[in-house]
Write an enzyme that holds these catalytic residues in place. Structure first.
Site, mmCIF file in Angstrom:
data_model
loop_
_atom_site.group_PDB
_atom_site.id
_atom_site.type_symbol
_atom_site.label_atom_id
_atom_site.label_comp_id
_atom_site.label_asym_id
_atom_site.label_seq_id
_atom_site.Cartn_x
_atom_site.Cartn_y
_atom_site.Cartn_z
ATOM 1 N N SER A 1 41.015 47.827 36.729
ATOM 2 C CA SER A 1 41.568 47.300 37.986
ATOM 3 C C SER A 1 42.800 46.423 37.831
ATOM 4 C CB SER A 1 40.498 46.521 38.757
ATOM 5 O OG SER A 1 39.695 47.416 39.485
ATOM 6 N N SER B 1 41.837 48.128 41.453
ATOM 7 C CA SER B 1 41.639 47.408 42.699
ATOM 8 C C SER B 1 42.588 46.235 42.917
ATOM 9 C CB SER B 1 40.200 46.878 42.770
ATOM 10 O OG SER B 1 39.971 45.906 41.764
ATOM 11 N N LYS C 1 44.167 37.120 43.477
ATOM 12 C CA LYS C 1 43.385 38.219 44.061
ATOM 13 C C LYS C 1 42.280 37.626 44.929
ATOM 14 C CE LYS C 1 40.966 42.473 42.539
ATOM 15 N NZ LYS C 1 40.546 43.257 41.352
#
Lengths: 502, 495
Positions: free
Chosen positions: B175, B151, B76
């Protein structure tokens, strides 16, 4: 506890009313640790800009602080030295505000749970009175970077750009906040000196104002003597020596007194000390209503102190300077200046203590330590404790002088000689016949020779020029290679010149 | 690239049957082939992948055995990797090159993982659909017209779309778990403090936690085992031994008590979704678990609590993006104006909204009413879980109330915030929690079945037990194996 009795705090007459000055001092002291507060970068002064930096102290995205345990312990020791309370639980908070030399745009500090609370700083004033100032708290925070502004006077106004050195960012900083107990400029300096000598003795900080490792702000107000309510205060900043602290306080007291004298009102503000002008000037017309949005730093876990840790730290406090000063003044009957001077010279108090234990003559020992030994230390760059003049040697010299075996001239020469070459003073005196000659017969022989060789001086003396006696005594001393007892020499000279009856 | 699991890849590379170089090449080819339509990656680090693969192969040749040998990994883009662009999907960091590597990533690389690239996210991890990214659009591989969730949308889509074998996400309020549910993969958030946050660009420091995303529970356990454990660079990482999860993977649930939360009534869900979860609970029972009802009376305050604490922390954490030292800088007439211009241009709306909320909540005069009370509520929520775990080993509930929704379907912030209704309470309590595929529904207006996730949560540091339970459920139901993503079109979606 009421404010201290301070003889230097003479009331100021304003419009026929006696006023007193009320001061509290905030000190920022950089801690002497190997590494910074929250990262492994070196904590040193004077390195090339931006060389002691890493992602943590530069506030890089994703970097996290890890507290320096030694810094926490040093601060707690500083508090314990002044009898502060060490709460079992403390924490770090974030103080949020934007500034280019603050990498994260928040400062890790402590808000409502500082590492220490309370405590008292005792001190002696030069006039011999004893004073003290209560501490509110001592807390730990990180220093910011250092901005340099590209303008003619180094100020931000009118600068084309600014440069930031982050070597200082993240250096552990303790903030000592005092209660408003200080009542005179000499007391303020005595308080700061007391802090300094304690921090130096504990190895907490090197406390160099010129390098910025001690920075202090003085909050100052005036009020009529006897009035409980405080007057409106100003905060004075930018002093770079204890002497400028004293001058800034005196200048600000005079400024405030003049305003009050003329019926004016003091404006609460921050004022900067201008060393060259010798005056303070307004920096911020009114305290800006900063909302720092303090909240507990979620990157750091609370600090918990086990009673054992505090006991261990308390036991590590030995030879605290204030206790020594008190002992030198009360037990050894040294003057306050002597006591401060001995304690404030690195290593000298240990030397003095060890020597006095042998001589049992504190005043005589102090005289040598602060006189000949300090002079030699300055000249040679070697502290007394590292010279070849051990405390035993000094003790022998003190004993020889006390027994009148040697005179002070011989003592001085011996100290210089043993300082660099070593050896036992007692043995040198015996071997070289440096013992003071106090035998009248032997002195009389010398006197006769001196008088015979200095007929003109004899005539002058008889004509009333008694000042030549000093010259004649000197000649006797010279003839004796400095060993003659000077008092006896003078006595025998007078006798030989016919006025021994005086 | 075959869709082998991390466990299989590591075994074959360690055995010399395959090589890290081959795996890296195949993964890179797959990204080239698919990422035009999925958009999981913000940057593809082919060169870095090649270098690492060569190093891994050399170590294997020298006789070393590595737990993640040759396993293709997506990261990420809120985690620092030296020399890579690390953007947080924000304009303010669009060109920032990280000068150091996050501890969690470093541990995976040291264990032989191959860094394929950096994946898309909601800007600074603030969002539940990945639509808040300022730098790219990520589609759900199951239906390209739908969001991957957020997210960690990019990391989840990369694994779901076969563009990475495993990936790292970060979970602050859901997330990892919500997008994992949306994309039909396993997403696991460990106990707060179990995995180092050093190098994870902070959103809300007291909640952020890095976790693995994988196609199987066993792969998630493998990655977790490598990266868990104390890090001297993170003061909030917990210094206690790690109980390895991989050896605790089990095949049945005999003797396990699963708590079903009274307050999370399935009757409020869409009937088709509800049926999936009713079946999931029944399957748990069928595998030998005893279902017990537990109460979380304060869980309904989770969102309100979270939306004070997280913005408060973010308002402070994001202050450093000021144009002075790195990242975007928009010149103003003085320092203050430069701050304002930089932050106005650099942050997106959702980030600004949260900074404003947080600044307000911490302001003098409001601090006690908002921040302090939220912290008290957080303590109560954690207390509720502690009580609930007195009568069960894990809690089961939906990971999200709906399957993945269409792009631009949620226009008001609060409806987006509600997506994390089932995940936020566990985050506030710091618990280990995961989402595992539990079935499919075809949403109204949808063209294909979309996956749903079962959320399983356990007491603090009970990762081994939690992953064991999830493994038994996964093996007993085989939902992930039942369907695969539809064939992807050749045309690229707008980036």
């Amino acid at each position: 506890m009421s404010a201290t009795l301070d003889a230097a705090a003479a009331p100021i007459a304003i419009g026929g009313v006696a006023y007193e000055v009320v001061m509290g001092i905030e000190c920022h002291v950089e801690l002497k640790t190997e590494t910074k507060m929250f990262c492994g970068c070196r904590n040193v002064f004077g390195a090339e800009p931006n060389t002691n930096v890493c992602p943590v102290c530069l506030g890089m995205p994703g970097a996290l602080p890890v507290p320096n345990r030694l810094a926490i312990e040093l601060l707690v020791k500083a508090g314990l030295a002044f009898g502060s309370e060490i709460p079992a639980y403390s924490k770090f908070d974030r103080k949020n505000y934007f500034y280019p030399d603050m990498p994260k745009d928040y400062q890790i500090s402590q808000f409502d749970m500082p590492l220490t609370q309370g405590g008292v700083v005792p001190f002696w004033l030069p006039d011999g009175t004893h004073g003290s100032c209560r501490l509110t708290r001592i807390h730990l925070e990180e220093d910011t970077g250092k901005s340099s502004h590209a303008s003619r006077d180094g100020r931000i106004a009118g600068s084309t750009h600014s440069l930031v050195d982050f070597n200082r960012a993240g250096v552990p900083l303790m903030e000592c906040v005092s209660e408003p107990d200080i009542r005179s400029a000499p007391a303020a300096v005595a308080y700061l000196e007391a802090l300094k000598r304690t921090f130096v003795a504990l190895g907490v900080s090197d406390v160099k104002m010129e390098e910025g490792s001690l920075r202090c702000d003085v909050n100052l107000s005036l009020r009529p003597v006897g009035q409980e309510e405080y007057g409106t205060k100003t905060e004075i900043k930018n002093m770079n020596s204890f002497n400028s602290v004293r001058r800034a306080i005196e200048s600000e007291m005079a400024r405030q007194a003049e305003i009050l004298e003329n019926g004016g009102r003091i404006v609460q503000e921050t004022r900067g000390w201008d060393e060259a002008a010798g005056t303070t000037h307004s920096m911020r017309s009114k305290e800006q209503a900063h909302d720092y949005r303090y909240f507990p730093d979620p990157d750091l876990t609370p600090i918990e102190f086990a009673p054992l840790d505090v006991t261990r730290l308390r036991e590590s406090l030995v030879g605290l300077p204030q206790a020594r000063i008190d002992r030198f003044v009360s037990d050894d009957k040294l003057s306050i200046a002597q006591a401060h001077q001995i304690v404030d010279t690195p290593g000298l108090a240990d030397y003095y203590d060890a020597a006095t234990a042998l001589t049992e003559k504190p005043q005589a020992t102090a005289n040598f330590v602060l006189g000949d030994l300090s002079r030699l230390a300055n000249e040679t760059g070697v502290p007394a404790g590292e010279s070849r003049l051990g405390v035993e040697s000094l003790a022998e010299i003190v004993a020889l002088v006390e027994a009148k075996t040697i005179n002070s001239k011989t003592a001085k020469d011996l100290i210089a000689r043993v300082w660099s070459d070593g050896g036992s003073p007692r043995e040198i005196v015996a071997a070289e016949g440096l013992g003071q000659v106090s035998d009248s017969g032997a002195i009389d022989t010398l006197v006769a020779a001196v008088l015979a060789a200095n007929e003109k001086s004899v005539a002058d003396y008889r004509a009333g020029k008694t000042k030549v006696m000093g010259f004649l005594v000197g000649q006797v001393m010279k003839q004796s290679r400095g060993t003659a007892n000077p008092t006896l020499a003078e006595e025998r000279l007078r006798a030989a010149l016919g006025d021994g009856a005086e | 690239m075959s869709d082998a699991t991390a466990v299989e890849i590591a075994r074959s590379v360690n055995a010399g049957e395959s090589s890290a170089a081959k795996r890296a090449r195949a993964a890179n080819d797959r990204i080239a082939e698919r990422d035009g339509v999925i958009g999981a990656y913000l940057s593809v680090t082919s060169e870095l992948a090649r270098t690492h693969a060569a190093r891994v192969d050399a170590r294997i040749a020298a006789g070393e055995r590595l737990p993640l040998a040759g396993v293709p990994l997506a990261i990420k883009d809120n985690m620092c990797v030296t020399g890579t662009r690390t953007t947080c999907a924000s304009k303010i960091l669009a060109d920032w090159i990280a000068p150091y590597t996050a501890t969690a990533v470093q541990r995976l690389l040291d264990a032989g993982a191959i860094p394929l690239g950096k994946t898309n996210l909601d800007e600074f991890a603030m969002g539940s659909s990945c639509e808040n990214s300022a730098l790219g659009k990520t589609a759900n591989p199951w239906d390209l017209g739908r969001v991957p969730g957020g997210s960690s949308g990019g990391s989840v889509a990369a694994v779901a779309g076969g563009e990475a074998t495993v990936s790292l996400g970060s979970d602050t309020g859901g997330s990892i778990r919500e997008p994992a549910a949306f994309c039909g993969v396993v997403g696991f958030k460990p106990t707060y403090g179990r995995v180092s946050r050093y190098g994870l660009i902070a959103f809300a420091s007291s909640l952020d936690q890095i976790g693995p995303i994988a196609t199987t529970v066993a792969d998630a356990a493998l990655v977790y085992d490598v990266m868990a454990g104390h890090d001297p660079m993170d003061a909030t990482s917990v210094d206690r031994p790690v109980e390895l999860a991989s050896p605790g993977l089990r095949e049945d649930l005999r003797g396990v008590r699963i708590g079903i939360v009274r307050e999370f009534a399935l009757t409020e869900l869409d009937p088709a979704v509800r049926a999936v979860y009713e079946r999931a609970y029944a399957d748990l029972e069928k595998l030998g678990a005893e279902l017990v009802e537990v109460a979380l009376p304060t869980a309904e305050y989770g969102i309100a609590t979270y939306y004070l604490i997280a913005p408060a922390e973010c308002s402070s954490n994001l202050a450093r993006f000021d144009g002075m030292r790195y990242g975007l800088r928009v010149e103003g007439r003085d320092v203050g104006a430069t701050y304002e211009a930089t932050r106005a241009a650099g942050f997106g709306d959702e980030v600004k909204r949260r900074i404003l909320i947080g600044t307000y909540a911490l302001s003098s005069g409001y601090y006690d009413a908002y921040y302090v009370r939220a912290q008290k509520a957080r303590t109560l929520i954690a207390g509720d879980f502690a009580k609930a775990f007195a009568s069960c080993d894990a809690i089961a509930c939906p990971a999200a109330a709906t399957p993945a929704f269409a792009f631009a379907a949620k226009t008001d912030p609060v409806s987006m915030y509600l997506m994390d209704y089932y995940t936020i309470p566990m985050s506030l309590a710091g618990l280990p929690s995961l989402s595992v595929p539990c079935g499919y529904v075809t949403p109204a207006g949808g063209t294909s079945p979309m996956p749903l996730g079962l959320e399983l949560s356990a007491p603090l540091f009970a990762e081994r037990s939690l992953l064991g339970i999830a493994h038994a459920y996964e093996r007993g139901t085989r939902h992930a194996e039942a369907r695969s993503i539809p064939d992807l079109p050749r045309t690229a979606v707008a980036r």
